[in-house]
Design an enzyme around this catalytic site. Structure first.
Site, mmCIF file in Angstrom:
data_model
loop_
_atom_site.group_PDB
_atom_site.id
_atom_site.type_symbol
_atom_site.label_atom_id
_atom_site.label_comp_id
_atom_site.label_asym_id
_atom_site.label_seq_id
_atom_site.Cartn_x
_atom_site.Cartn_y
_atom_site.Cartn_z
ATOM 1 N N TYR A 313 25.330 -6.441 -13.895
ATOM 2 C CA TYR A 313 26.619 -5.969 -14.442
ATOM 3 C C TYR A 313 27.690 -6.070 -13.359
ATOM 4 O O TYR A 313 27.583 -5.469 -12.288
ATOM 5 C CB TYR A 313 26.483 -4.523 -14.902
ATOM 6 C CG TYR A 313 27.605 -4.041 -15.793
ATOM 7 C CD1 TYR A 313 27.452 -4.024 -17.174
ATOM 8 C CD2 TYR A 313 28.810 -3.585 -15.266
ATOM 9 C CE1 TYR A 313 28.464 -3.563 -18.000
ATOM 10 C CE2 TYR A 313 29.834 -3.131 -16.088
ATOM 11 C CZ TYR A 313 29.649 -3.121 -17.460
ATOM 12 O OH TYR A 313 30.660 -2.665 -18.280
ATOM 13 N N TYR A 364 33.975 -10.017 -20.857
ATOM 14 C CA TYR A 364 33.632 -8.604 -20.703
ATOM 15 C C TYR A 364 33.316 -8.046 -22.079
ATOM 16 O O TYR A 364 34.206 -7.642 -22.822
ATOM 17 C CB TYR A 364 34.798 -7.854 -20.060
ATOM 18 C CG TYR A 364 34.540 -6.374 -19.850
ATOM 19 C CD1 TYR A 364 33.827 -5.924 -18.746
ATOM 20 C CD2 TYR A 364 35.006 -5.430 -20.747
ATOM 21 C CE1 TYR A 364 33.586 -4.576 -18.546
ATOM 22 C CE2 TYR A 364 34.776 -4.072 -20.558
ATOM 23 C CZ TYR A 364 34.068 -3.655 -19.462
ATOM 24 O OH TYR A 364 33.838 -2.312 -19.280
#
Lengths: 410, 139
Positions: A313, A364
């Site tokens: 991430y 995203y």
């Protein structure tokens, strides 16, 4: 232990188009969620009539009960939202879905995330600059907080700590102080992921090459975060289908096993550096994931050296660097030299990472696209495919309560 | 009365635990919460001691001195007419049992900042009812 026939497997992935934030205006965030779910179920070779569970995270606005009604699911047996805030819950959503199928609560659970920042609000700026109050406004004072989260951030908001770029600059700056980590080392992370995105037709930044010089010349947002240290703000949706080993056997694609999953937060962490100045000194300049990583590896029976490819991430470059240490790929404080060595590169790297380009360069979607890429990288379908990859680490947002998966192809 | 930030900056949001902290701040008293059973100190205010789980607590006034634990120089404004860049810091408070707080460093050139630098509190009166503890470098 789970009986082998019920072990959780990821059998389908789907995604909509990914764009810069605000570019998807012709369909709603809600419709995008439906599109991603349908595509993932079709990818698995299943029918929507097979789906009996829905799971998401990060306050997704598309509640499972309504989606189930809209899709005409025969019966919704499992629905779940993760307790951890924001992108920290990505892998936990898959983890909870896995627990549901492994315990027989459900047979086929779709994990989804739809996010159109343009249709609601942009996360990255913490809201538009506030206008001056009108002349007849009451003088500034203390306002009531209506939840524990608002009480927590309400204690730090008056200092302008409203966006993630500033919040996660705080542990990253301390990491630089303690270990000599440099902005060039942070830049290497962004440049490497951009290179990976160059082969990925879904990547929002796929046709925008970046050099380390570009990174260094980019405007400062919140020191040490320059523009390209910060992830994209995107519109799009994706979904992943979870079912049992037994069911996975006859489906369309090569199944990917959930070797282990974990979620958690260390003592006293609360919402992490975003609102908490009192994280223990030993873990302030970390992603807060070290103790969870140990549980994760132990449950899978593998260690860092066994990870063939990682999807980490990447809300901010510094958070990637600190996670590399948390997950044991290098010692504490050595993340800078580790990324400088080219370790994260698809070709020649010891730990090819974010082969889709990550949140820094693909899109995203709150990290669920990292789970999608984890599945692809073990099916042999990545656009930056790591040859013979058998074990993949996927992590969720760090520097907040977090979660992670180890995926495997046996 | 010195002002560094505009009126449009976000106002504090406080639950019942934190109201007294802001009441002390309005009187320019910087306090931390201290457990009356084990003397562990904490911020933000909370109903339970995380070390001994006692619900007894008192307000302990600190000196207002401290040092930079970490910081960031922010180049995007939060409120209209706000001067940028501005500095957000984690301040380790002196005599507070290790307690840190988020604040701003004012009247400083970003280039002179470094972790460990000594600070002292600089109160900004936003109104009669609201004072915000910001910090400046001890010179």
């Amino acid at each position: 232990m789970t009986e082998p026939a019920r072990r959780a497997h990821l059998v389908g992935v789907g995604e909509t188009r990914y764009t810069k934030w605000g570019k998807i205006g012709d369909v709603t965030e809600h419709a995008l969620a439906c599109e991603a779910i349908k595509k993932a179920v079709a990818d698995a070779g299943l029918s929507m009539d097979d789906v009996d569970g829905l799971a998401s995270f990060a306050e997704d606005r598309n509640e499972a009960i309504f989606l189930a009604a809209e899709f005409g699911l025969p019966e919704l047996r499992f629905a779940n939202m993760v307790w951890m805030p924001g992108g920290g819950g990505t892998c936990a959503a898959v983890s909870n879905a896995s627990m549901a199928v492994e315990t027989g609560q459900a047979e086929v659970v779709v994990v989804y995330r739809s996010l159109c920042q343009g249709q609601y609000f942009r996360f990255g700026q913490g809201g538009p600059p506030r206008a001056a109050p009108p002349a007849d406004a009451p003088p500034p004072t203390v306002q009531p907080a209506s939840s524990m989260m608002l009480a927590s951030i309400g204690f730090t908001m008056p200092y302008g700590l409203l966006n993630a770029a500033a919040a996660y600059a705080l542990p990253t700056r301390r990491h630089m102080h303690l270990y000599g980590t440099t902005t060039e080392q942070l830049g290497m992370i962004a440049v490497t992921f951009r290179e990976h995105a160059s082969r990925n037709p879904r990547a929002v930044m796929g046709s925008r090459p970046m050099t380390l010089e570009d990174h260094q010349k980019a405007p400062m947002i919140a020191d040490p975060h320059r523009l390209f240290d910060c992830c994209l703000e995107s519109d799009g949706a994706c979904a992943v289908v979870v079912t049992t080993a037994e069911r996975a056997r006859d489906l369309a694609k090569r199944p990917v096993e959930v070797l282990s999953s974990a979620q958690g937060t260390p003592k006293g962490y609360a919402f992490g550096p975003f609102s908490n100045a009192n994280i223990a000194d030993e873990i302030y300049a970390t992603g807060g994931c070290e103790s969870m990583a140990k549980r994760l590896y132990a449950r899978a029976g593998v260690g860092p050296a066994d990870i063939d490819v990682a999807q980490i991430y990447d809300h901010f470059t510094g958070c990637v660097l600190m996670q590399l240490e948390d997950y044991g790929f290098c010692k504490r404080g050595e993340g800078g030299p580790f990324v400088e060595s080219g370790a994260l590169a698809w070709q020649g790297g010891s730990l090819p990472t974010n082969t889709h380009g990550g949140s820094l360069s693909e899109a995203y979607i709150h990290g669920l696209n990292h789970v999608v890429e984890g599945v692809r990288s073990l099916r042999g379908e990545s656009t930056s495919q790591v040859e013979d990859a058998e074990v993949c680490l996927v992590t969720a947002g760090a520097c907040v309560p977090s979660s992670a998966l180890i995926l495997g192809r046996r | 009365m010195t002002r560094w930030f505009p009126d449009g900056m976000p106002q504090p949001l406080a639950d019942s635990e934190a109201v007294a902290w802001w009441e002390a701040a309005a009187e320019h008293r910087l306090v931390v919460q201290r457990c009356t059973d084990c003397a562990h100190t904490r911020l933000p205010p909370a109903p339970i001691c995380p070390e001994c789980r006692s619900d007894g607590s008192e307000w302990h006034e600190v000196s207002g001195r401290g040092e930079i634990y970490s910081y960031t120089v922010v180049h995007r404004p939060i409120a209209l007419d706000q001067q940028v860049p501005f500095v957000i810091a984690v301040v380790a408070l002196e005599g507070a049992g290790g307690v840190r707080m988020i604040s701003n460093i004012v009247d400083a050139d970003p280039d002179e900042l470094s972790i460990g630098l000594a600070l002292e509190v600089a109160w900004e009166d936003m109104s009669d009812d609201l004072a915000i503890p910001r910090f400046r470098i001890v010179r």
